[in-house]
Design an enzyme around this catalytic site. Structure first.
Site, PDB file in Angstrom:
ATOM      1  N   GLU A   1      -5.329  23.516 -45.090  1.00 40.21           N
ATOM      2  CA  GLU A   1      -5.238  23.366 -46.337  1.00 40.21           C
ATOM      3  C   GLU A   1      -4.482  21.862 -46.722  1.00 40.21           C
ATOM      4  OE1 GLU A   1      -4.676  27.241 -46.535  1.00 40.21           O
ATOM      5  OE2 GLU A   1      -5.779  27.630 -48.403  1.00 40.21           O
TER       6      GLU A   1
ATOM      7  N   SER B   1      -4.257  28.640 -44.195  1.00 31.60           N
ATOM      8  CA  SER B   1      -3.671  27.997 -43.117  1.00 31.60           C
ATOM      9  C   SER B   1      -3.021  28.661 -42.218  1.00 31.60           C
ATOM     10  CB  SER B   1      -3.076  26.715 -43.338  1.00 31.60           C
ATOM     11  OG  SER B   1      -3.943  25.856 -44.247  1.00 31.60           O
TER      12      SER B   1
ATOM     13  N   VAL C   1      -3.145  23.360 -40.586  1.00 28.54           N
ATOM     14  CA  VAL C   1      -3.427  22.274 -41.034  1.00 28.54           C
ATOM     15  C   VAL C   1      -4.837  22.476 -42.081  1.00 28.54           C
ATOM     16  CG1 VAL C   1      -5.070  21.474 -39.396  1.00 28.54           C
ATOM     17  CG2 VAL C   1      -3.872  19.852 -40.532  1.00 28.54           C
TER      18      VAL C   1
ATOM     19  N   THR D   1      -3.894  29.429 -37.000  1.00 30.63           N
ATOM     20  CA  THR D   1      -3.011  28.983 -35.935  1.00 30.63           C
ATOM     21  C   THR D   1      -1.811  29.384 -35.796  1.00 30.63           C
ATOM     22  OG1 THR D   1      -4.375  26.801 -36.193  1.00 30.63           O
ATOM     23  CG2 THR D   1      -2.287  26.685 -35.116  1.00 30.63           C
TER      24      THR D   1
ATOM     25  N   SER E   1      -7.509  32.322 -44.131  1.00 35.55           N
ATOM     26  CA  SER E   1      -6.923  31.626 -45.240  1.00 35.55           C
ATOM     27  C   SER E   1      -5.786  31.400 -45.096  1.00 35.55           C
ATOM     28  CB  SER E   1      -7.333  32.589 -46.430  1.00 35.55           C
ATOM     29  OG  SER E   1      -6.228  33.633 -46.647  1.00 35.55           O
TER      30      SER E   1
ATOM     31  N   SER F   1     -10.633  28.042 -35.166  1.00 29.72           N
ATOM     32  CA  SER F   1      -9.677  29.034 -34.444  1.00 29.72           C
ATOM     33  C   SER F   1     -10.217  29.677 -33.382  1.00 29.72           C
ATOM     34  CB  SER F   1      -9.415  30.066 -35.682  1.00 29.72           C
ATOM     35  OG  SER F   1     -10.537  30.948 -36.054  1.00 29.72           O
TER      36      SER F   1
END
Ligand code: FES
Length: 914
Positions: A871, A680, A869, A683, A678, A642
């Protein structure tokens, strides 16, 4: 007096005093402060401590220091005469082979050893060479690629991205160079000179009343002990937890333990003292009670309540209802049903929890690995009874998390100890302690039923799922609420009824683990879809394609997918592979060989961000009078990248190249709350905040220069030039007034995904966007041994827009490895598999060939169209593998992991039934 030992470390003689049995790893780290050598297990299982001893790889945690006397030790801080280590560093950077980076030093050294022995290896030889080092992040694919690059003499370099060209570029991760150099500092790498050490005394019982007697004799008997802390010493509230109304986990047991590994006391003192004081020396008396092991025991009538506020042990109920499920089943031409069971799964990050705390006046600072610095800050403040502003959390590099470091672990007790002793206090969990006491993936028992009409259109889906949330709430409510939304899979189903329960037991707490219950539910739905295909005479690809959610479709929670629903494209991307592999399997199985091939397919979807809850992120970019450009980013990078992705977004939004920025990540004194890493969400959610911050700063600059939106920015020292067509204006940044943070210009961005609350039937908009994927698995089953080898995975993922394709592929590779583990090998049993030799995770040799197809169906709500992406990478893998085993053998497996004895039994049962 310990005789000194002389090691030739990276070519230099270094003389150290080390106790006779001190390990080489400990001497390098604590004696010589060469913290590039990592320690993951102290048992030779993970290989993170690999160094070269006289040029050959060894686990430094298994080598007594005295045994290395006079010998050459090469650590990641060094190099080798052939330059292999340096070339591997570059190749790892270019390939994205370091994610969290905790295994990277060991991987590079093991690979260097392998290349020295065999300069022209094939992939299998490379897998052998690195086979003693575990990686939980990468799925090993990029690592092997990087080593092969070096073997081939390819000098692959990650591209640089110029201004406005960062999004979509495969730039190297911004923290990558520190990871390949071994200088990235993880929780255990911070070594304050005058620090005390802390060790927790933990309950060996899952349920007991606890009393602690007089501790004065223990302190007198162990002079290096400074304090022994018990619940009475907690200055504030002796409890923590994820949800404000569910702070149900004590820092130290207050009269009762609810799980094996509950901490009852904390020893604080010199390292020798805390390690040299056995638990048996403490006057702790346990009155053992019957433990509620598993959901069934906890739900029995009359079962004792783990927590007084929850008399029936049902922590949370989740529900979704749409249409009339009885009507839907009645409309079906075929109905499938089944019961499914999954196990506790351990995160197995290679970095055990570690860090230190120190008191600074009336403030406390905690430097530790975490996924959620602001949540840590809130709970530390609560436990110390301090205002939030008196607590600073400084996240270290995080050696893997996958959800397991979302929950607080050692932060509050370190803070209490440092607060009371006014000394820095360090702690590193042992591997066993980490595995025994921290959260797991929820074991699930799921009953599900699904119907389809004669053409294969799904008409109804219903499920009931019980999730064992263990002794404390952790993320149990999140799992119970996320699963009903996702359980039918990414398909159009008019009639749905899903019910879930998260149930307290005396087992290890289950919390967040890559998918929050969705992987478990997906196993059920995808198995039923294979059943329906078989009964209706349809192939398994077509039935999924026919029902796949698409643009304009409505989900089971009543949400219309206006955009970015790329599952049909994912399936189309796999179609030829699926049918070709089916043909190959049929040919390979002709004649009834012992080893049978099979092909499976599964789909998934995953809502990015919290379920129907506000989960905002705020980012800031500051321009200093000297031209320094700082990205203040509160989103912790746990290896997924990230820090790089958000910077790429911010850079393009501002219009300057990413290498112009300095990043400050996660420090609660210096960055805003970006929410936890957490679901996902970084992003998508923080990416939007980063984009807005970049756009905001750009707008301020353009306004100052009276320039149009297409103007180009050129930053040279303290001079910022704004080139707008023929016109050009320069700003002398040094001449501008600075604000209270020292910036002359700054931009901020805040974003909270647009969701709505779910009503009593689970109807609403739980997520602003969803990731979609389909995966095809090819396996080979040894029908005599009951073993499964996954030969190939083809994975098509709709990520909206790949901000950095290398990092996207890395997430998918790593997710597939964890999905393979979930399907075939990983089962945590409290008290029995609390180490990395009894609990198996995939090694390099277990990995299949992986072919990633990135599908980009941009989400207008996402930053440059991007979605999460992290998870989604894992969810489809296990059901695809189960489908492949069934295709190969006819055995319909409903319990994971499919260990050899389980598959063997299923094959025998099938034979007997024929
Ligand atoms: Fe290998 Fe994280 S990169 S364990």
């Amino acid at each position: 007096m310990t005789p000194p030992v002389t090691l030739i470390v990276n070519g230099e003689p270094r003389t150290v005093e080390a106790p006779p049995f001190a390990t080489l790893a400990d001497t390098l780290r604590e004696g010589l402060h060469l913290t590039g050598t990592k320690v993951g297990c102290e048992a030779g299982d993970c290989g993170a401590c690999t160094v070269l001893l006289d040029g050959e790889q060894v686990c430094a945690c298994l080598v007594p220091t005295a045994q290395a006397d006079g010998r050459a030790v090469t650590t990641i801080e060094g190099s080798d005469p052939a330059g292999l280590i340096d070339r591997l560093r570059e190749a790892f950077l270019a390939r994205g082979a370091a994610q969290c980076g905790i295994c990277t030093p060991a991987m590079i050294l093991a690979a260097a050893d392998g290349l020295r022995r065999d300069p022209r290896p094939d992939r299998a030889s490379v897998e052998d060479a690195i086979g003693g080092v575990l990686c939980r992040c990468t799925g090993y694919v990029a690592i092997v690629d990087a080593v092969m690059d070096v073997a081939r003499g390819a000098n692959a370099l990650a591209p640089q991205a110029g201004a406005g060209a960062a999004v979509g570029a495969r730039i190297a991760r911004v923290d990558g160079r520190a990871k390949v150099a071994g200088t990235d500092r993880f929780g255990a790498d911070h070594q304050p000179a005058d620090a005390l050490w802390l060790r927790l005394v933990r309950s060996p019982h899952a349920a007991a009343r606890v009393t602690i007697g007089d501790l004065a004799p223990v302190l007198a008997h162990h002079p290096g002990l400074v304090r022994i802390l018990t619940a009475r010493d907690i200055p504030g509230e002796n409890s923590f937890g994820v949800f404000p109304h569910l702070k149900d986990q004590p820092v130290l047991a207050d009269g009762r333990v609810r799980m094996r590994g509950d901490p009852v006391a904390a020893l604080v003192g010199t390292r020798a003292a805390v390690e040299g004081c056995p638990d048996a020396d403490l006057p702790v008396r346990y009155e053992v009670q019957p433990a509620l092991t598993g959901v069934a025991a906890a739900l029995e009538a009359g079962a004792p309540a783990l927590h007084a506020a929850v008399p029936d042990n049902v922590l949370t109920r989740g529900r979704l209802a749409r249409g009339d499920v009885a009507l839907g089943h009645a409309a079906g031409a075929a109905t499938a049903e089944g019961r499914f069971e999954t196990a506790f799964v351990e995160h197995a990050y290679i970095e055990p929890e570690a860090g230190y705390a120190r008191r600074v006046g009336d403030r406390i600072e905690v430097t530790a690995c975490t996924q959620a610095p602001v949540m840590d800050q809130e709970d530390v403040a609560r436990v110390l009874g301090l205002p939030l502003s008196s607590v600073r959390i400084v996240p270290t590099a995080c050696g893997g998390g996958f959800g397991g470091k979302l929950d607080i672990s050692l932060q509050p007790i370190l803070a209490v100890a440092a607060w009371l002793t006014r000394r820095p206090v360090r702690m590193v969990y042992t591997r066993i302690e980490s595995m025994a006491s921290t959260t797991k993936r929820h074991p699930a028992r799921i009953s599900a039923r699904m119907s389809a009409d004669a053409a294969g259109h799904f008409t109804a889906f219903e499920m009931e799922g019980d999730f064992n949330t263990g002794a404390y709430a952790s993320w149990g409510p999140t799992v119970a609420n996320r699963v009903p939304v996702h359980a039918p899979g990414p398909y159009r189903v008019a009639h749905v009824r899903n019910r879930t329960r998260a149930v307290y037991t005396n087992d290890t707490p289950a919390g967040a683990f890559r998918g929050f219950g969705v992987p478990q539910a997906t196993i059920a739905a995808e198995t039923l879809i294979d059943d329906l295909a078989e009964r209706l005479g349809l192939d398994r690809w077509t039935i999924r394609r026919r029902n796949a959610l698409d643009h304009g479709d409505t989900t089971a929670s009543g949400q219309v997918l206006h955009a970015s629903a790329g599952l049909p494209r994912c399936l189309d991307a796999l179609r030829d592979d699926f049918f070709a592999l089916e043909k190959t399997a049929a040919a390979a199985n002709a004649g009834g060989p012992r080893r049978r091939r099979g092909v499976g397919i599964a789909c998934m979807w995953y809502g990015c961000g919290n379920t129907s809850m506000s989960n905002p992120s705020r980012m800031r970019i500051a321009l200093g009078p000297d031209g320094s450009l700082t990205f203040l980013n509160g989103a912790v990078d746990i290896g997924q990248g990230s820090s790089t992705v958000l910077l790429q977004i911010a850079a393009d939004a501002l219009g300057l190249a990413p290498d112009r920025f300095r990043s400050v990540v996660g420090d609660t004194d210096l960055t805003y709350d970006a929410g936890k890493t957490s679901a996902s969400r970084q992003t998508f959610v923080s990416g939007n905040a980063a984009r807005l911050a970049g756009e905001s700063l750009r707008a301020r600059i353009l306004a100052l220069a009276n320039a149009g939106p297409g103007a180009r920015l050129i930053l040279e020292g303290a001079r910022l030039t704004i080139a707008d067509g023929e016109a050009s204006r320069s700003l002398d940044l040094a001449a501008l007034p600075v604000d209270e943070t020292g910036a002359v210009l700054a931009g901020e961005g805040w974003y909270d995904p647009p969701t709505t609350a779910l009503d009593a039937d689970g109807q609403g908009i739980p997520y602003a966007t969803y990731g979609f994927a389909a995966q095809v698995a090819e396996v080979e089953v040894d029908t005599q041994l009951g073993t499964v080898r996954v030969r190939r995975i083809v994975a098509a993922h709709d990520v909206g827009r790949a901000i950095n394709p290398t990092l996207v592929e890395g997430q998918i590779h790593g997710g597939i490895a964890q999905g393979l583990g979930l399907a075939l090998m990983e089962e945590f049993i409290p008290g029995r598999t609390e180490n990395l030799h009894d609990y198996l995770i995939p090694t390099a040799g277990d990995m299949p060939e992986i072919d990633v197809r990135i599908i980009e169906d941009p989400d207008p709500e996402g930053p440059y169209g991007a979605k999460g992406v992290g998870e989604p990478a894992l969810v489809a893998t296990a059901p695809a593998i189960l489908g492949a085993i069934r295709h190969a053998t006819g055995a319909r497996l409903t319990r994971v992991p499919v260990l050899p004895h389980r598959l063997h039994a299923a094959l025998h049962a099938r034979e007997a039934a024929e």
